[in-house]
Design a protein around this motif. Structure first.
Motif, mmCIF file in Angstrom:
data_model
loop_
_atom_site.group_PDB
_atom_site.id
_atom_site.type_symbol
_atom_site.label_atom_id
_atom_site.label_comp_id
_atom_site.label_asym_id
_atom_site.label_seq_id
_atom_site.Cartn_x
_atom_site.Cartn_y
_atom_site.Cartn_z
ATOM 1 N N ASP A 53 -48.128 1.699 55.493
ATOM 2 C CA ASP A 53 -49.320 1.541 54.669
ATOM 3 C C ASP A 53 -49.307 0.192 53.958
ATOM 4 O O ASP A 53 -50.349 -0.477 53.851
ATOM 5 N N ASP A 54 -48.136 -0.215 53.480
ATOM 6 C CA ASP A 54 -48.033 -1.516 52.813
ATOM 7 C C ASP A 54 -48.353 -2.662 53.779
ATOM 8 O O ASP A 54 -48.913 -3.683 53.369
ATOM 9 N N ASP A 57 -52.203 -2.730 54.154
ATOM 10 C CA ASP A 57 -52.900 -3.170 52.940
ATOM 11 C C ASP A 57 -52.412 -4.524 52.433
ATOM 12 O O ASP A 57 -52.896 -4.997 51.400
ATOM 13 N N ASP A 59 -51.102 -8.737 52.579
ATOM 14 C CA ASP A 59 -51.807 -10.019 52.643
ATOM 15 C C ASP A 59 -51.575 -10.772 53.951
ATOM 16 O O ASP A 59 -52.046 -11.896 54.109
ATOM 17 N N LYS A 65 -50.053 -8.482 60.972
ATOM 18 C CA LYS A 65 -50.026 -7.031 60.736
ATOM 19 C C LYS A 65 -49.814 -6.290 62.054
ATOM 20 O O LYS A 65 -49.054 -5.315 62.114
ATOM 21 N N ASP A 116 -56.815 0.452 59.759
ATOM 22 C CA ASP A 116 -57.018 -0.274 58.495
ATOM 23 C C ASP A 116 -56.698 -1.757 58.648
ATOM 24 O O ASP A 116 -57.400 -2.614 58.108
ATOM 25 N N PRO A 120 -61.760 -4.740 57.530
ATOM 26 C CA PRO A 120 -61.849 -3.468 56.816
ATOM 27 C C PRO A 120 -62.746 -2.457 57.522
ATOM 28 O O PRO A 120 -63.684 -2.831 58.217
ATOM 29 N N ASP A 179 -62.574 1.210 46.696
ATOM 30 C CA ASP A 179 -62.547 0.759 48.083
ATOM 31 C C ASP A 179 -63.623 -0.299 48.342
ATOM 32 O O ASP A 179 -63.374 -1.292 49.034
ATOM 33 N N ILE A 182 -62.725 -3.831 47.565
ATOM 34 C CA ILE A 182 -61.877 -4.582 48.504
ATOM 35 C C ILE A 182 -62.497 -4.593 49.904
ATOM 36 O O ILE A 182 -61.797 -4.787 50.903
ATOM 37 N N ARG A 184 -64.110 -2.155 51.662
ATOM 38 C CA ARG A 184 -64.021 -0.983 52.520
ATOM 39 C C ARG A 184 -65.073 0.060 52.139
ATOM 40 O O ARG A 184 -65.327 0.293 50.957
#
Length: 303
Positions: A53-54, A57, A59, A65, A116, A120, A179, A182, A184
């Protein structure tokens, strides 16, 4: 994902335990009531979920990612082969064996994080939204049930998946404003279009922050109806979980019931304060959460 050459199993378990402690998750109370091997298994599962999850979410660029989540796919393969390289991977090895955890559920969780990471996510079709909740919440439930000691049967599956949907949908409704801030929007496109509500994050945020502006009254009313309908679906999922629970020993799944109680309380608060306030912050006090947890610890949920 950080690799290590010499970490011990005890150190890996401490690492997972600290991940739970640092997060402040409301699931922590449920984990604490488990016997040690099951508690350590849940710590490892949670730490895995927190790591991926980190990444989603974080940078990093989308490309980075993807690479980081791909590295976790490889690490899950190594966990099941018995030669992981990370603290969380090492912490997972024993629970995977002892509780016969399903490799596919770990990969589904990673798929959800990939959704995710590619985002987004904005106004997904309902089918996509439910595919997302199956991955990010249903997978947790499917890994948790055997770790709690529940049988691998149809009732356990129905309970895990229905409750996962209910929790995630309630979480989405609770966090609409956050949400949108950011970029979403997890609210389903079909409902947004049906009620002429905003289809993008800036539009949702404008409505949430507009107060009683007459210029946005129609869109605010539409957003409220979206909340009402999605809230009804969340309520339906909670009822499905309760129905499945009748075929299970409620004492075995008490950690899940503690979460269920807290999130049902969130949904009730959203309902009673009115869906026209969808997007504004909603919370439960520590005392309220403790009271709910105590009730569900001592007795099964009422019909």
């Amino acid at each position: 994902m950080s690799a290590t050459a010499a970490i011990t199993t005890d150190a890996a378990r401490r690492h997972a335990r600290e991940a739970v402690k640092r997060s402040g998750t409301s699931f922590g109370a449920g984990m604490r009531i488990l016997a040690r091997p099951r508690r350590e298994g849940m710590h490892a599962i949670y730490a895995f979920c927190r790591e991926v999850d980190d990444i989603a979410d974080g940078d990093q660029s989308v490309g980075d990612k993807r690479l980081s989540l791909a590295a976790w796919r490889a690490e899950i393969d190594r966990v099941f082969a018995g030669n992981p390289q990370t603290p969380v991977g090492i912490a997972l090895v024993e629970p995977v064996k002892q509780f016969d955890l399903d490799r596919a559920e770990f990969l589904l969780m990673i798929e959800g994080m990939e959704m995710d990471a590619e985002g987004p996510i904005v106004a997904p079709p309902m089918e996509t939204l439910l595919a997302y909740t199956r991955r990010v919440a249903g997978a947790v439930g499917m890994l948790s049930m055997p770790t709690f000691g529940a049988p691998k049967n149809a009732a356990s599956r129905e309970f895990a998946l229905a409750l996962g949907d209910a929790l995630q949908l309630t979480n989405i409704l609770r966090d609409v404003g956050e949400d949108a801030g950011i970029g979403r929007v997890y609210l389903p496109r079909e409902l947004l279009e049906k009620y002429a509500a905003p289809l993008d994050a800036p539009g949702v945020l404008e409505v949430v922050r507009s107060g009683n502006s007459e210029n946005l009254a129609k869109r605010r009313a539409g957003l409220a109806l979206v909340g009402r309908d999605l809230g009804a679906l969340a309520r339906e999922k909670f009822l499905s979980a309760r129905a499945a629970l009748k075929s299970l020993d409620w004492r075995v799944v008490r950690p899940a019931l503690l979460m269920m109680g807290v999130y049902e309380a969130y949904l009730k608060r959203l309902e009673t304060r009115g869906w026209e306030r969808l997007g504004s912050a909603v919370s439960l006090s520590k005392l309220e959460k403790t009271a709910v947890a105590a009730r569900y610890y001592l007795a099964p949920p009422p019909d």
